[in-house]
Design an enzyme around this catalytic site. Structure first.
Site, PDB file in Angstrom:
ATOM      1  N   GLY A 249      -5.766   1.394   1.222  1.00 30.81           N
ATOM      2  CA  GLY A 249      -5.498   0.284   2.123  1.00 30.81           C
ATOM      3  C   GLY A 249      -4.015   0.008   2.216  1.00 30.81           C
ATOM      4  N   SER A 250      -3.665  -1.244   2.408  1.00 32.74           N
ATOM      5  CA  SER A 250      -2.267  -1.624   2.633  1.00 32.74           C
ATOM      6  C   SER A 250      -1.566  -2.001   1.330  1.00 32.74           C
ATOM      7  CB  SER A 250      -2.207  -2.816   3.593  1.00 32.74           C
ATOM      8  OG  SER A 250      -2.745  -3.975   2.973  1.00 32.74           O
ATOM      9  N   GLY A 254      -2.813  -3.826  -2.164  1.00 32.75           N
ATOM     10  CA  GLY A 254      -2.584  -3.093  -3.411  1.00 32.75           C
ATOM     11  C   GLY A 254      -1.786  -3.907  -4.413  1.00 32.75           C
ATOM     12  N   GLU A 272      -3.800   4.003  -2.992  1.00 29.71           N
ATOM     13  CA  GLU A 272      -3.232   4.763  -1.874  1.00 29.71           C
ATOM     14  C   GLU A 272      -3.003   3.770  -0.761  1.00 29.71           C
ATOM     15  OE1 GLU A 272      -2.437   6.149   1.393  1.00 29.71           O
ATOM     16  OE2 GLU A 272      -4.580   6.583   1.524  1.00 29.71           O
ATOM     17  N   CYS A 306      -3.095   6.935   7.544  1.00 27.61           N
ATOM     18  CA  CYS A 306      -1.947   6.659   6.681  1.00 27.61           C
ATOM     19  C   CYS A 306      -0.951   7.811   6.692  1.00 27.61           C
ATOM     20  CB  CYS A 306      -2.409   6.355   5.261  1.00 27.61           C
ATOM     21  SG  CYS A 306      -3.488   7.610   4.556  1.00 27.61           S
TER      22      CYS A 306
END
Length: 527
Positions: A249-250, A254, A272, A306
């Site tokens: 995710g973002s 995170g 990630e 991403c």
């Protein structure tokens, strides 16, 4: 609102806890409020795919169920766990079409991309169970060495325990699957919290795993699915019963996961978190190859990967030709309804909020000195009233590794937007490629081997390509990044490595314990 029931699912909206599918209530009158989740077909926003009220007590129940199932799952041994994964692989292959259709309808992927994601589910099992010398399984299989004539040293690999998998919307099946399969192989049990933008795909993943577990005769609770938004995710990651968090995710999310783990140093976190990826083109490059790959990588999945190329760094000698080709190709991409029969490159972005944010970012780049070469806009698609947006290309003076108002600032626009800068040398190109706090992917296009090797050595990214685009990572290689992109826990072929921890064991078979200096011992003391 009546709960929607996509034909790919076996039941209406539900959570999976301890082997029981608990049907969730329909959402309240305001389905977008707290405590409810609704996903809509982004190509046809009036078509709900999955909708329900979420249950705040379900994280506790699911974690307890996963904890209860853990001993049986661990002691079953690798062969029986691997059999479950092979069964899961068979089920995925049998239902590839249904999986792809649900991905298409819930997140707006065109069918060729949705099919590729569906196929990847079964493929992950082969990669995980590969026993070749370079495989993850080879690195995480117990081994022993002699330490002395009567002493053996052993390295044992043990599961962390209960693992939370927090999934994204852009690869709602492939990326959670990429965590779950290796985690199960090593003996962990699972709590899956799907993206609140793709809950139906998350439920389908739970159905597939549960079917495989039942067919192989395993008890309930090995895989659990709990739906919800940020409140449910927070309840899971802050729970003391979670031994690991596997997240895609973002960076802001995170960061919250890392904060929740500060007082839990024994917890594994594999994060990630996106990228602001650069592609460098030098004068000796195959320009056709470079232009095609940059456009493909920039606008694949409507720019919602991403690994998408966000920044192109072009040498001045070839910049005019490259810019002309990139801009022309960007305007010729076929955008359409993912259900249509004609071939198309990309469908809609995930939501109206995402579409507005993408167009707003381009407007801000323009205000901040960027030259808009191709201006994206809302796209009208016949028969669909969804969140379609065309690509944008913006030229900037330089890229900067920080937030700010400059057009080259370090932001990840999660959509079809490409920024371009022009440089005079390889030194400047590498510096501009590295002008980011992210570090997921980077590419260079050159026919000079020395230039390619230097880029491989100096580019700060976890995935570095030569003469191919940044998007399209191989699951047979490690996948992860540096900086705001990750925390050195690469997935892909290295996912087994973060699903188990090594234990050192020394086994003595002799009886002549050495009495050190200064210690006295008389066998008579033993009676």
């Amino acid at each position: 609102m009546t709960q929607p029931h996509h034909p790919s699912l076996q039941r209406p909206a539900a959570d999976l806890i301890g082997g029981e599918w608990i049907l969730l209530d329909p959402p309240p009158a305001n389905p977008d409020g707290a405590g409810s989740v609704t996903s809509w077909n982004p190509a046809h926003p009036g078509e709900p795919i999955w909708s329900a009220s979420t249950r705040g007590e379900h994280p506790d129940r699911a974690i307890a169920a996963a904890r209860a199932a853990l001993p049986t799952w661990i002691h079953a041994g690798r062969d029986r766990r691997f059999a479950v994964l092979r069964r899961y692989q068979e089920i995925c292959r049998a239902r590839e079409r249904q999986i792809a259709e649900l991905i298409r309808d819930e997140v707006g992927k065109v069918m060729w991309e949705a099919r590729a994601e569906a196929v990847a589910l079964a493929g992950k099992v082969d990669i995980t169970l590969d026993q070749s010398p370079t495989s993850g399984l080879a690195r995480t299989t117990d081994w022993e060495i002699p330490l002395a004539p009567s002493r053996t040293g052993r390295t044992l690999f043990r599961p962390h325990g209960v693992m939370a998998v927090i999934g994204p919307f852009n690869f709602p099946a492939h990326l959670p699957n990429g965590h779950i399969v290796p985690a199960l192989a090593m003996g962990n049990t699972i709590i899956l919290k799907p993206s609140d933008k793709a809950p139906a795909v998350g439920q389908l993943i739970g159905e597939l795993f549960q079917e495989a577990l039942h067919q192989e005769g395993f008890p309930d609770g090995v895989v659990n699915v709990v739906q919800g938004g940020a409140d449910i995710a927070a309840a899971i990651v802050q729970h003391d019963g979670i031994d690991g968090i596997l997240f895609t995710g973002s960076w802001p999310v995170g960061r919250r996961i890392l904060q929740a783990s500060l007082d839990r140093p024994g917890r594994i976190a594999a994060l990630e978190m996106g990228g602001n990826n650069a592609a460098v083109v030098l004068p000796d490059a195959d320009l056709r190859q470079a232009a095609i790959e940059i456009v493909r990588s920039a606008f694949n999945t409507a720019g919602q990967r991403c690994t998408c190329t966000r920044r192109a760094v072009l040498h001045r000698d070839i910049a005019p030709a490259m810019i002309a080709a990139i801009c022309k190709a960007a305007t010729q991409l076929i955008i359409g309804d993912p259900r249509a029969e004609y071939p198309m490159f990309m469908g809609p972005v995930i939501s109206s909020h995402a579409r507005d944010g993408i167009l707003g970012a381009v407007a801000e780049f323009s205000k901040s000195g960027g030259e808009v070469l191709v201006e994206g806009s809302q796209v009208e698609v016949q028969g669909a009233r969804g969140w379609f947006v065309s690509p944008s290309v913006v030229r900037v003076d330089r890229f900067l590794p920080s937030d700010g108002s400059d057009a080259g600032c370090d932001v990840e626009v999660f959509g079809p937007v490409l920024r371009i800068c022009i440089v005079d040398s390889l030194d400047a190109a590498i510096a501009q490629a590295n002008a980011t706090r992210f570090g997921l992917a980077a590419s260079i296009f050159t026919t000079n081997q020395a230039s390619a090797e230097r880029f491989l050595a100096e580019a700060r990214a976890g995935c570095i390509n030569v003469n191919t685009g940044t998007a399209g990572a191989s699951s047979k290689l490690p996948f992860g990044g540096l900086g705001l992109s990750g925390n050195h826990r690469p997935a892909g072929s290295f996912s087994l490595d973060y699903c188990a921890y090594p234990v050192a064991a020394m086994v003595e078979s002799g009886s002549a314990a050495t009495i050190p200096e200064g210690m006295r011992f008389d066998d008579a003391w033993l009676g």
